[in-house]
Design a protein around this motif. Structure first.
Motif, mmCIF file in Angstrom:
data_model
loop_
_atom_site.group_PDB
_atom_site.id
_atom_site.type_symbol
_atom_site.label_atom_id
_atom_site.label_comp_id
_atom_site.label_asym_id
_atom_site.label_seq_id
_atom_site.Cartn_x
_atom_site.Cartn_y
_atom_site.Cartn_z
ATOM 1 N N LYS A 137 53.424 -39.207 16.233
ATOM 2 C CA LYS A 137 52.677 -38.444 15.234
ATOM 3 C C LYS A 137 51.177 -38.678 15.389
ATOM 4 C CE LYS A 137 52.176 -37.747 10.248
ATOM 5 N NZ LYS A 137 52.661 -38.151 8.902
ATOM 6 N N LEU A 169 48.171 -35.668 15.877
ATOM 7 C CA LEU A 169 47.391 -35.322 14.692
ATOM 8 C C LEU A 169 46.085 -34.588 15.007
ATOM 9 C CD1 LEU A 169 47.853 -38.415 12.340
ATOM 10 C CD2 LEU A 169 48.566 -36.054 11.936
ATOM 11 N N THR A 201 48.267 -29.559 12.574
ATOM 12 C CA THR A 201 48.256 -30.018 11.190
ATOM 13 C C THR A 201 49.146 -31.247 11.031
ATOM 14 O OG1 THR A 201 50.146 -28.638 10.553
ATOM 15 C CG2 THR A 201 47.945 -27.630 10.419
ATOM 16 N N PRO A 202 48.877 -32.076 10.012
ATOM 17 C CA PRO A 202 49.722 -33.257 9.783
ATOM 18 C C PRO A 202 51.194 -32.893 9.583
ATOM 19 C CG PRO A 202 47.698 -33.439 8.514
ATOM 20 C CD PRO A 202 47.708 -32.057 9.112
ATOM 21 N N GLU A 203 51.454 -31.775 8.922
ATOM 22 C CA GLU A 203 52.837 -31.361 8.686
ATOM 23 C C GLU A 203 53.544 -31.028 9.997
ATOM 24 O OE1 GLU A 203 50.390 -31.014 5.204
ATOM 25 O OE2 GLU A 203 50.187 -30.034 7.169
ATOM 26 N N LYS A 204 52.843 -30.318 10.880
ATOM 27 C CA LYS A 204 53.438 -29.953 12.176
ATOM 28 C C LYS A 204 53.623 -31.187 13.050
ATOM 29 C CE LYS A 204 55.074 -26.785 14.872
ATOM 30 N NZ LYS A 204 56.301 -26.052 14.495
ATOM 31 N N GLU A 257 54.137 -34.212 12.029
ATOM 32 C CA GLU A 257 55.271 -34.940 11.456
ATOM 33 C C GLU A 257 56.594 -34.334 11.913
ATOM 34 O OE1 GLU A 257 57.839 -37.262 9.163
ATOM 35 O OE2 GLU A 257 55.690 -37.591 9.527
ATOM 36 N N GLU A 258 56.674 -33.013 11.896
ATOM 37 C CA GLU A 258 57.903 -32.325 12.280
ATOM 38 C C GLU A 258 58.256 -32.578 13.744
ATOM 39 O OE1 GLU A 258 59.607 -27.745 12.817
ATOM 40 O OE2 GLU A 258 57.613 -28.090 11.961
ATOM 41 N N ARG A 297 59.297 -36.171 14.456
ATOM 42 C CA ARG A 297 60.658 -36.419 13.979
ATOM 43 C C ARG A 297 61.685 -35.834 14.945
ATOM 44 N NH1 ARG A 297 63.575 -32.991 11.385
ATOM 45 N NH2 ARG A 297 61.759 -31.768 10.713
#
Length: 279
Positions: A196, A200, A204-207, A209-210, A213
């Protein structure tokens, strides 16, 4: 000059010892000359991290190569010798290796201030994928692949160990398995957080993170091939059709050990418009 059988035998042994050394020196010189050619063409520092089976000793015993601490030491030294404003190009071909060494290389690439490009002519699996994700630009051959980065504990995937613990009652689980499960949980979390952090500054942080994962959770087997199309579908910026010809030429200078019966054969000439070249 008269030579007896013993003299001839010693000459043969001497040739068998010297010729491989001369061949190795010659191929090393060719590799360095080709690296220099790429550097002049791209105005960059070029580093190669290429792992193939190599033959050792007179017996020609093949050994498997992987990313280790020695590799990370060499690459970190090369990066330190590179001006901050000079682009870095890494030619990467590896099945993976130690997480520590891979993370060291990836972090050093990420911290380099100039543009970093990773070229993958065939595959960069596991730790190799982690290194590729640190680059500003990933260039793959149309048929090249990356792979998942889920950690492995010995011969077992960390995700599989965690799954076993969830499926069985704790009273039926051995202490060693519980200890492995604790280590597996930490390993997955650590790899997830590191991947992650590599992503970064690219999304985006959300992408980030995805994707972290998906790559670290054990969704696929560890050797699952992630193609260019799959990488783009996941949201990882990837270029798939601009591999420099010199990269393929460099790969030819890392031959596999010779076998008595080759498994692949072809006429090593380029064909023009489907017409065979004759001479």
């Amino acid at each position: 000059m008269n030579l007896n059988f013993t003299d001839i035998l010693w000459l043969v042994v001497l040739l068998m010892t010297i010729l491989p050394m001369l061949q190795k020196r010659n191929i090393t010189a060719q590799r360095l000359a080709l690296l220099r050619k790429i550097e002049e063409k791209r105005q960059s520092r070029v580093i190669s991290l290429i792992h193939r089976q190599e033959a050792i000793s007179l017996l020609g015993i093949p050994i498997s190569r992987y990313i280790n601490v020695e590799d990370s030491e060499h690459i970190l030294r090369a990066i330190r010798l590179t001006p901050e404003d000079m682009p870095l190009d890494l030619i990467l071909h590896t099945p993976g290796g130690l997480v520590l060494a891979s993370e060291q290389i990836a972090r050093a690439l990420q911290q380099h201030k100039a543009k970093v490009t990773v070229f993958v002519p065939h595959y960069a699996m596991s730790g190799g994928t982690m290194i590729a994700l640190a680059a500003d630009e990933i260039i793959l051959d149309p048929n090249a692949v990356l792979g998942p980065v889920d950690p492995q504990l010995g011969q077992y995937p960390a995700a599989s160990i965690l799954k076993i613990v969830k499926q069985k009652h704790i009273d039926r689980i051995e202490d060693n398995t519980l200890i492995l499960a604790d280590m597996a949980e930490k390993a997955v979390r650590q790899v997830h957080e590191f991947v992650k952090s590599l992503l970064l500054d690219k999304m985006t942080p959300e992408k980030a993170e995805e994707i972290a994962r998906i790559l670290s959770e054990g969704r696929w087997t560890h050797d699952y091939p992630i193609t260019c199309d799959k990488l783009r579908e996941m949201g990882i910026p990837t270029i798939c059709n601009t591999m420099p010809l010199e990269v393929y030429e460099l790969m030819e200078l890392y031959p596999q050990p010779a076998q008595q019966r080759p498994s692949v054969q072809y006429i090593p000439l380029p064909y023009d418009n489907g017409k065979k070249t004759t001479g």
